[in-house]
Design a protein around this motif. Structure first.
Motif, PDB file in Angstrom:
ATOM      1  N   ASP A  67      55.437  79.757 -20.006  1.00 19.88           N
ATOM      2  CA  ASP A  67      55.539  79.709 -21.465  1.00 19.88           C
ATOM      3  C   ASP A  67      54.256  79.262 -22.144  1.00 19.88           C
ATOM      4  O   ASP A  67      54.247  78.986 -23.330  1.00 19.88           O
ATOM      5  CB  ASP A  67      56.686  78.766 -21.867  1.00 19.88           C
ATOM      6  CG  ASP A  67      58.019  79.255 -21.340  1.00 19.88           C
ATOM      7  OD1 ASP A  67      58.222  80.479 -21.290  1.00 19.88           O
ATOM      8  OD2 ASP A  67      58.848  78.407 -20.956  1.00 19.88           O
TER       9      ASP A  67
ATOM     10  N   GLU B 187      50.875  79.215 -24.115  1.00 17.95           N
ATOM     11  CA  GLU B 187      50.317  80.101 -25.137  1.00 17.95           C
ATOM     12  C   GLU B 187      48.828  80.288 -24.894  1.00 17.95           C
ATOM     13  O   GLU B 187      48.085  79.319 -24.791  1.00 17.95           O
ATOM     14  CB  GLU B 187      50.551  79.510 -26.527  1.00 17.95           C
ATOM     15  CG  GLU B 187      50.081  80.419 -27.651  1.00 17.95           C
ATOM     16  CD  GLU B 187      50.392  79.846 -29.017  1.00 17.95           C
ATOM     17  OE1 GLU B 187      51.179  80.443 -29.750  1.00 17.95           O
ATOM     18  OE2 GLU B 187      49.830  78.778 -29.340  1.00 17.95           O
TER      19      GLU B 187
ATOM     20  N   THR C 283      45.084  82.174 -25.937  1.00 23.29           N
ATOM     21  CA  THR C 283      44.310  82.688 -27.062  1.00 23.29           C
ATOM     22  C   THR C 283      43.036  83.344 -26.536  1.00 23.29           C
ATOM     23  O   THR C 283      42.409  82.829 -25.617  1.00 23.29           O
ATOM     24  CB  THR C 283      43.929  81.549 -28.035  1.00 23.29           C
ATOM     25  OG1 THR C 283      45.113  80.909 -28.502  1.00 23.29           O
ATOM     26  CG2 THR C 283      43.131  82.082 -29.216  1.00 23.29           C
TER      27      THR C 283
ATOM     28  N   ARG D 281      46.962  86.836 -29.114  1.00 22.89           N
ATOM     29  CA  ARG D 281      46.579  85.845 -30.133  1.00 22.89           C
ATOM     30  C   ARG D 281      45.054  85.736 -30.151  1.00 22.89           C
ATOM     31  O   ARG D 281      44.428  85.546 -29.100  1.00 22.89           O
ATOM     32  CB  ARG D 281      47.218  84.499 -29.793  1.00 22.89           C
ATOM     33  CG  ARG D 281      46.838  83.355 -30.709  1.00 22.89           C
ATOM     34  CD  ARG D 281      47.442  82.063 -30.177  1.00 22.89           C
ATOM     35  NE  ARG D 281      46.887  80.913 -30.846  1.00 22.89           N
ATOM     36  CZ  ARG D 281      47.375  80.368 -31.953  1.00 22.89           C
ATOM     37  NH1 ARG D 281      48.453  80.878 -32.501  1.00 22.89           N
ATOM     38  NH2 ARG D 281      46.810  79.308 -32.493  1.00 22.89           N
TER      39      ARG D 281
END
Length: 202
Positions: free
Chosen positions: A3, A5, A7, A31
């Motif tokens: 999970d 995140e 970038t 992202r």
């Protein structure tokens, strides 16, 4: 680490290129954060932020390779894809020797660029997972008593309980007790598991 995140950080002094890369990567639902200089990136980045870095080689102020060197020094390992102009070959070679993930020449091929970004993101996840396992193992090792560590070192070296007892001047039963406790603390159910953890932390 399913999970987390990630970038894609884009650092380039050309606004048109930054926006082109943003559009391309956002089209595959990644992202994105863009910066016009190494200094702007550094003021917004922390080593615990997952992802990869797309970095121009030549920029006003701090160059791409200089930024990579700085990130390495402060312990912020992040996969770096350099975007290089044809005249940047010597700097790019230096960057690759410094641990860059890859370099692509401008103008880049869209699909090749996307593929390399995805590979860099996968590498970042793998590296972070490995570092977490090492940190977990170090934390477990820190819970061992001095005697348990002495026993563990000898178990890992392949010594029998009888030999360990003789070397440490303690009874066979005491060795068994220490061995049982250290196995529980390390979360190992077999000698093979214990060896695997100790070797990875070495």
């Amino acid at each position: 680490m399913p999970d987390i995140e990630q970038t894609v950080f884009i650092v380039d002094d050309e606004e048109a290129l930054r926006e082109s890369l943003r559009w391309l990567l956002e089209s595959i639902r990644l992202r994105i954060e863009t910066f016009d200089s190494a200094e702007a990136f550094l003021s917004n980045y922390a080593p615990d932020r997952a992802g990869c870095l797309v970095l121009d080689v030549r920029m006003p102020g701090t160059s791409g390779p200089e930024l990579m060197d700085l990130l390495n020094r402060i312990g912020a390992p992040i996969p770096i894809i350099f975007l290089s102009a044809h005249g940047d070959v010597p700097m790019t070679v230096r960057a690759m020797k410094g641990g860059a993930f890859d370099f692509l020449q401008k103008p880049y091929n869209n699909q090749e660029f996307i593929d390399r970004v995805r590979q860099a993101l996968a590498l970042d996840l793998s590296n972070r997972s490995q570092r977490k396992r090492l940190d977990d193992c170090s934390s477990k090792l820190a819970t061992l008593t001095v005697r348990e560590r002495q026993v563990m070192d000898r178990v890992v070296d392949g010594q029998s309980n009888k030999v360990i007892a003789r070397e440490l001047g303690i009874s066979y039963k005491t060795v068994e007790a220490h061995r049982g406790r250290l196995m529980r603390k390390m979360g190992a159910t077999s000698l093979a598991q214990l060896l695997q953890q100790v070797l990875k932390s070495a």
